[in-house]
Design a protein around this motif. Sequence first.
Motif, PDB file in Angstrom:
ATOM      1  N   THR A   5      20.516 -50.717  48.660  1.00  0.00           N
ATOM      2  CA  THR A   5      20.195 -51.780  47.714  1.00  0.00           C
ATOM      3  C   THR A   5      18.736 -52.161  47.917  1.00  0.00           C
ATOM      4  O   THR A   5      18.336 -52.511  49.029  1.00  0.00           O
ATOM      5  N   ILE A   6      17.975 -52.058  46.843  1.00  0.00           N
ATOM      6  CA  ILE A   6      16.570 -52.457  46.862  1.00  0.00           C
ATOM      7  C   ILE A   6      16.469 -53.707  45.996  1.00  0.00           C
ATOM      8  O   ILE A   6      16.822 -53.687  44.817  1.00  0.00           O
ATOM      9  N   THR A   7      16.011 -54.796  46.612  1.00  0.00           N
ATOM     10  CA  THR A   7      15.927 -56.077  45.909  1.00  0.00           C
ATOM     11  C   THR A   7      14.474 -56.379  45.577  1.00  0.00           C
ATOM     12  O   THR A   7      13.602 -56.314  46.445  1.00  0.00           O
ATOM     13  N   PHE A  17      15.148 -54.204  51.384  1.00  0.00           N
ATOM     14  CA  PHE A  17      16.089 -53.122  51.124  1.00  0.00           C
ATOM     15  C   PHE A  17      17.113 -53.091  52.239  1.00  0.00           C
ATOM     16  O   PHE A  17      16.871 -53.559  53.347  1.00  0.00           O
ATOM     17  N   GLU A  18      18.276 -52.578  51.879  1.00  0.00           N
ATOM     18  CA  GLU A  18      19.399 -52.525  52.799  1.00  0.00           C
ATOM     19  C   GLU A  18      20.074 -51.166  52.639  1.00  0.00           C
ATOM     20  O   GLU A  18      20.288 -50.705  51.521  1.00  0.00           O
ATOM     21  N   ILE A  19      20.385 -50.530  53.754  1.00  0.00           N
ATOM     22  CA  ILE A  19      21.020 -49.218  53.748  1.00  0.00           C
ATOM     23  C   ILE A  19      22.254 -49.295  54.634  1.00  0.00           C
ATOM     24  O   ILE A  19      22.196 -49.820  55.745  1.00  0.00           O
ATOM     25  N   SER A  20      23.373 -48.760  54.129  1.00  0.00           N
ATOM     26  CA  SER A  20      24.593 -48.743  54.934  1.00  0.00           C
ATOM     27  C   SER A  20      25.456 -47.551  54.540  1.00  0.00           C
ATOM     28  O   SER A  20      25.279 -46.970  53.469  1.00  0.00           O
ATOM     29  N   GLY A  21      26.362 -47.216  55.409  1.00  0.00           N
ATOM     30  CA  GLY A  21      27.297 -46.135  55.137  1.00  0.00           C
ATOM     31  C   GLY A  21      26.827 -44.805  55.703  1.00  0.00           C
ATOM     32  O   GLY A  21      25.788 -44.725  56.369  1.00  0.00           O
ATOM     33  N   HIS A  22      27.618 -43.788  55.421  1.00  0.00           N
ATOM     34  CA  HIS A  22      27.315 -42.437  55.900  1.00  0.00           C
ATOM     35  C   HIS A  22      27.436 -41.464  54.741  1.00  0.00           C
ATOM     36  O   HIS A  22      28.332 -41.581  53.901  1.00  0.00           O
ATOM     37  N   THR A  55       4.911 -56.699  60.685  1.00  0.00           N
ATOM     38  CA  THR A  55       6.237 -56.237  61.085  1.00  0.00           C
ATOM     39  C   THR A  55       7.265 -56.947  60.213  1.00  0.00           C
ATOM     40  O   THR A  55       7.415 -58.165  60.311  1.00  0.00           O
ATOM     41  N   PRO A  56       7.930 -56.200  59.340  1.00  0.00           N
ATOM     42  CA  PRO A  56       8.954 -56.827  58.499  1.00  0.00           C
ATOM     43  C   PRO A  56      10.106 -57.360  59.350  1.00  0.00           C
ATOM     44  O   PRO A  56      10.301 -56.945  60.495  1.00  0.00           O
ATOM     45  N   ASP A  57      10.895 -58.252  58.773  1.00  0.00           N
ATOM     46  CA  ASP A  57      12.109 -58.743  59.417  1.00  0.00           C
ATOM     47  C   ASP A  57      13.136 -57.614  59.333  1.00  0.00           C
ATOM     48  O   ASP A  57      13.482 -57.165  58.241  1.00  0.00           O
ATOM     49  N   GLY A  64      24.575 -47.435  61.507  1.00  0.00           N
ATOM     50  CA  GLY A  64      23.743 -46.915  60.429  1.00  0.00           C
ATOM     51  C   GLY A  64      23.190 -47.970  59.496  1.00  0.00           C
ATOM     52  O   GLY A  64      22.411 -47.660  58.600  1.00  0.00           O
ATOM     53  N   PHE A  65      23.558 -49.225  59.690  1.00  0.00           N
ATOM     54  CA  PHE A  65      23.065 -50.300  58.838  1.00  0.00           C
ATOM     55  C   PHE A  65      21.595 -50.583  59.133  1.00  0.00           C
ATOM     56  O   PHE A  65      21.199 -50.655  60.292  1.00  0.00           O
ATOM     57  N   LEU A  66      20.806 -50.735  58.078  1.00  0.00           N
ATOM     58  CA  LEU A  66      19.393 -51.092  58.212  1.00  0.00           C
ATOM     59  C   LEU A  66      19.040 -52.068  57.106  1.00  0.00           C
ATOM     60  O   LEU A  66      19.323 -51.819  55.928  1.00  0.00           O
ATOM     61  N   ARG A  67      18.442 -53.183  57.480  1.00  0.00           N
ATOM     62  CA  ARG A  67      17.941 -54.151  56.510  1.00  0.00           C
ATOM     63  C   ARG A  67      16.505 -54.451  56.853  1.00  0.00           C
ATOM     64  O   ARG A  67      16.159 -54.664  58.017  1.00  0.00           O
ATOM     65  N   CYS A  68      15.661 -54.482  55.830  1.00  0.00           N
ATOM     66  CA  CYS A  68      14.237 -54.747  55.997  1.00  0.00           C
ATOM     67  C   CYS A  68      13.822 -55.768  54.946  1.00  0.00           C
ATOM     68  O   CYS A  68      14.053 -55.564  53.749  1.00  0.00           O
ATOM     69  N   VAL A  69      13.207 -56.859  55.403  1.00  0.00           N
ATOM     70  CA  VAL A  69      12.753 -57.913  54.497  1.00  0.00           C
ATOM     71  C   VAL A  69      11.252 -58.095  54.682  1.00  0.00           C
ATOM     72  O   VAL A  69      10.771 -58.272  55.804  1.00  0.00           O
ATOM     73  N   VAL A  70      10.533 -58.058  53.574  1.00  0.00           N
ATOM     74  CA  VAL A  70       9.085 -58.260  53.601  1.00  0.00           C
ATOM     75  C   VAL A  70       8.798 -59.744  53.795  1.00  0.00           C
ATOM     76  O   VAL A  70       9.377 -60.588  53.100  1.00  0.00           O
ATOM     77  N   PRO A  71       7.914 -60.089  54.734  1.00  0.00           N
ATOM     78  CA  PRO A  71       7.564 -61.501  54.917  1.00  0.00           C
ATOM     79  C   PRO A  71       6.959 -62.098  53.636  1.00  0.00           C
ATOM     80  O   PRO A  71       6.332 -61.391  52.844  1.00  0.00           O
TER      81      PRO A  71
END
Length: 114
Positions: A5-7, A17-22, A55-57, A64-71
């Motif tokens: 999911t790209i917000t 953006f958030e990435i999950s699953g296999h 450094t993003p949050d 495998g979950f990854l979430r990245c938030v731009v400050p």
Amino acid sequence: MIGITITRTKSGLIQSFEISGHALFADRGKDIVCAGVSAVSVGAINAVHELTGITPDLEHRADGFLRCVVPEELPENTNEKIQLILEAMAVSLRSIEEQYGKHIQITFKKQEVE
């Protein structure tokens, strides 16, 4: 399946953006879809940090979950660099999705309020 999911902000900038699953394309360690998604997403995060000093949050888990938030409230020139890197990431991920659509799905969301 890998879900991404790209917000975007209301103005269209990538906010997170958030990435999950296999992918389940192949056995663990041989899954090129998983490897591609990991390389593109982690590479983008590393590029943001290396090229802008920001450094993003981040949230990363062993499953495998990854979430990245731009400050928020970054200088305009820094935010432009970050956006270029994240847009390049999105293009690369869409390329993987076009080729391996049974194993990866990208959803774009837009925030209602900034």
